[in-house]
Design an enzyme around this catalytic site. Structure first.
Site, PDB file in Angstrom:
ATOM      1  N   LYS A   7      24.194  -1.312  -8.321  1.00 50.32           N
ATOM      2  CA  LYS A   7      25.652  -1.387  -8.203  1.00 50.32           C
ATOM      3  C   LYS A   7      26.323  -0.015  -8.107  1.00 50.32           C
ATOM      4  CE  LYS A   7      26.764  -5.941  -9.898  1.00 50.32           C
ATOM      5  NZ  LYS A   7      25.483  -6.550 -10.340  1.00 50.32           N
ATOM      6  N   GLU A  15      37.062  -6.095 -11.155  1.00 51.55           N
ATOM      7  CA  GLU A  15      36.773  -7.321 -11.890  1.00 51.55           C
ATOM      8  C   GLU A  15      35.308  -7.275 -12.305  1.00 51.55           C
ATOM      9  OE1 GLU A  15      36.239  -7.010  -8.719  1.00 51.55           O
ATOM     10  OE2 GLU A  15      34.251  -7.928  -8.613  1.00 51.55           O
ATOM     11  N   SER A  32      16.346  -5.060  -7.933  1.00 52.50           N
ATOM     12  CA  SER A  32      17.743  -4.612  -7.975  1.00 52.50           C
ATOM     13  C   SER A  32      18.143  -3.991  -9.305  1.00 52.50           C
ATOM     14  CB  SER A  32      18.663  -5.781  -7.635  1.00 52.50           C
ATOM     15  OG  SER A  32      18.407  -6.887  -8.482  1.00 52.50           O
TER      16      SER A  32
HETATM   17  C1  LIG Z   1      24.989  -7.811 -10.012  1.00 54.40           C
HETATM   18  C2  LIG Z   1      23.552  -7.843  -9.804  1.00 54.40           C
HETATM   19  C3  LIG Z   1      22.957  -8.609  -8.773  1.00 54.40           C
HETATM   20  C4  LIG Z   1      23.745  -9.522  -7.875  1.00 54.40           C
HETATM   21  O1  LIG Z   1      24.706  -8.904  -7.074  1.00 54.40           O
HETATM   22  P1  LIG Z   1      24.514  -8.718  -5.517  1.00 54.40           P
HETATM   23  O2  LIG Z   1      25.832  -8.229  -5.056  1.00 54.40           O
HETATM   24  O3  LIG Z   1      24.150 -10.040  -4.923  1.00 54.40           O
HETATM   25  O4  LIG Z   1      23.439  -7.715  -5.314  1.00 54.40           O
HETATM   26  C5  LIG Z   1      21.586  -8.539  -8.595  1.00 54.40           C
HETATM   27  N1  LIG Z   1      20.810  -7.785  -9.394  1.00 54.40           N
HETATM   28  C6  LIG Z   1      21.333  -7.053 -10.403  1.00 54.40           C
HETATM   29  C7  LIG Z   1      20.407  -6.246 -11.247  1.00 54.40           C
HETATM   30  C8  LIG Z   1      22.706  -7.048 -10.640  1.00 54.40           C
HETATM   31  O5  LIG Z   1      23.211  -6.315 -11.650  1.00 54.40           O
END
Ligand SMILES: *Cc1c(COP(=O)(O)O)cnc(C)c1O
Length: 403
Positions: A98, A120, A386
Site C-alpha cells: 500500500k 478512508e 502483498s
Molecule cells: C489492503 C491489502 C490487500 C487488498 O487490497 P488491494 O487493493 O486489492 O491490493 C491485499 N493485501 C494486503 C497485504 C493488504 O494490506
C-alpha cells in the site's frame, strides 16, 4: 521508471473518458466535480515531471526499501510442480504494497499545492500507510474509519495516532468501510482547495484506478527485470495476485497486460463459501452497478442495495472490484478464482512451514489456489506476496491446526 508512459489506445488501459471497456468513469456528485477534474487534468502531467519521478524513485528505494526481492520458493515449487517465485511486497516499510501508492499520491498532493490529506480505511492498513507518508511530508492527516472498525482494529488506530493522524469515527450506517468513504467524500466537498483525498486501492472515480495502478506498476516493472536476470526471460507463464479493490493485483499485472503469453490469475475472497451468503467474491456474485463513483461489478440485492461483504481478511472485505479487473474478467483476459477463509488459513500455515515466511491473510488467498492451476513443471509462476502476516497473528493463533 515507466509510470508515465503513454498507454492511450492500448487494450486493458483506461481510455480518455476513464473507462476500461464498459467499466469505470467518474459518477461523482456535482459538488465534487472541481476536485476530481483537477486530478483528471493534472495527474499525468505531474507523473511525467522528471523531478516527480526522481523523488518517487528515491523514496521507493531509500524509504520503502525497493526493489523488493523476487524470491524463488524452492520447497513451494516442489510441492506444486512449477517454478514459483514470490514478489516480496511483505518486506516493504509498513509491511505491504500500500505504501507504494501513498508515496506517489502525497508527492502528487504536494505538487497540487495541497496541505491537508484525508483518507478512508477499513482494517487500518491504508490509514497507517497514509499517516506514515503524512508524517514524512509534514502534512495534516485525517483518517475516516467506521466506528465498529475502530473498535476491531485498535493496534492500527494506535499506530495512526502515534504517527500524528486524527482518526474520525464514521457513526452512520453499518459503521464500517463504506460509511468511512462517505464521510471522507463529505470532507473533500467541504475542503476542495487545500485537501487531497488519498484513495487506497485501484477503484473509485477516474483517475484513481489508473493513477493507483501506475504507482503500483513498479511491482511488475521490477518483476520483469528480476525475471530477466534470473531466467533470461522477462515474462513468466503466470502472474497470480489476490484482489480486494485490486491495487496489488493491478501493479502485478500492469506490464504483462498486453503480453498474451502471460496468464493472469486473480483470487477473490470466497469467505465461508461463494454462495454461503458470507463472501466477497465480487466477479462470481456481482452485477453491474456503481460503487465509490465508478461503474463496475458490485455485490448487490435485486433492488440495487449493496450487499454487506464478508472475508476473514479485512483487506479483501469489499463488495466491489476495481474497473480494470471487472474488464479483465469480462473479456476473459484474467482467470478469476475464489479462496475460502479455511483455504487461505491453510495456505498461510503451509507457506510458513515450507519457506519460513508468514504471509498476510490477503496474500494467502493467492497462495491458496496454486493447487488448482494446471501447471507444467517448466512453468514460471510469480505470486504477489502483498503483505506480511504480523497484523494477522491473532487470527492465526486462534485457528492454529493441532499439530
Ligand atoms: C489492503 C491489502 C490487500 C487488498 O487490497 P488491494 O487493493 O486489492 O491490493 C491485499 N493485501 C494486503 C497485504 C493488504 O494490506
Amino acid at each position: 521508471m515507466k509510470i508515465a508512459e503513454n498507454t492511450l489506445g492500448l487494450p486493458y488501459h483506461v481510455d480518455e473518458r476513464g473507462f476500461y471497456g464498459r467499466f469505470g468513469g467518474a459518477y461523482v456528485p456535482e459538488m465534487l466535480y472541481p476536485n476530481v477534474e483537477e486530478l483528471q487534468n493534472r495527474y499525468l502531467e505531474i507523473l511525467r515531471e522528471p523531478s516527480f519521478q526522481q523523488e518517487f524513485e528515491q523514496l521507493l528505494r531509500d524509504y520503502v526499501g525497493r526493489p523488493s526481492p523476487l524470491y524463488f520458493a524452492k520447497r513451494l515449487s516442489e510441492k506444486y510442480g512449477a517454478q514459483i517465485y514470490l514478489k516480496r511486497e511483505d518486506l516493504n516499510h509498513t509491511g505491504a504494497h500500500k505504501v507504494n501508492n501513498t508515496i506517489g499520491q502525497i508527492l502528487l498532493a504536494k505538487r497540487l499545492g495541497k496541505t491537508r490529506i484525508i483518507a478512508e480505511t477499513g482494517a487500518g492498513q491504508h490509514g497507517v500507510a497514509t499517516a506514515t507518508v503524512c508524517a514524512l511530508m509534514n502534512m495534516e492527516c485525517v483518517i475516516y474509519m467506521g466506528a465498529i472498525d475502530i473498535q476491531r482494529q485498535a493496534p492500527n488506530v494506535a499506530r495512526m495516532k502515534m504517527l500524528g493522524a486524527t482518526v474520525v469515527a464514521a457513526t452512520s450506517g453499518s459503521q464500517t468501510l463504506k460509511d468511512a468513504c462517505n464521510e471522507a467524500i463529505r470532507d473533500w466537498i467541504n475542503n476542495p482547495v487545500n485537501t487531497h483525498y488519498i484513495l487506497g486501492t485501484a477503484a473509485g472515480p477516474h483517475p484513481y484506478p489508473d493513477m493507483v495502478t501506475r504507482f503500483q506498476s513498479v511491482i511488475s516493472e521490477e518483476i520483469r527485470k528480476q525475471l530477466e536476470e534470473k531466467t533470461g526471460n522477462p515474462n513468466p507463464n503466470y502472474v497470480v495476485a489476490c484482489i480486494g479493490g485490486g491495487s496489488n493485483a493491478a501493479g502485478t499485472y500492469y506490464h504483462f497486460l498486453n503480453e498474451p503469453d502471460v496468464k493472469i490469475i486473480a483470487v477473490e475472497a470466497a469467505g465461508k463459501g461463494v454462495h454461503s451468503g458470507h463472501s466477497a467474491a465480487t466477479t462470481q456474485l456481482g452485477k453491474l452497478g456503481i460503487i465509490h463513483a465508478a461503474k463496475t461489478l458490485l455485490m448487490q440485492t435485486d433492488d440495487g442495495q449493496i450487499t454487506e461483504p464478508y472475508s476473514i481478511s479485512a483487506g479483501l472485505d469489499y463488495p466491489g472490484i476495481g474497473p480494470l479487473h471487472a474488464h479483465l474478467y469480462e473479456t476473459g483476459r484474467g482467470t478469476f478464482l475464489a479462496a475460502t477463509d479455511d483455504e487461505a488459513l491453510a495456505a498461510a500455515y503451509e507457506l510458513t512451514r515450507l519457506e519460513g515466511i508468514i504471509p498476510a491473510l490477503e496474500s494467502s488467498h493467492a497462495l491458496a489456489k496454486l493447487g488448482e492451476i494446471p501447471f507444467k513443471p517448466t512453468d514460471v509462476v510469480v505470486v504477489c506476496l502483498s503483505g506480511r502476516g504480523d497484523k494477522d497473528m491473532e487470527t492465526f493463533i486462534r485457528n492454529l491446526p493441532n499439530k
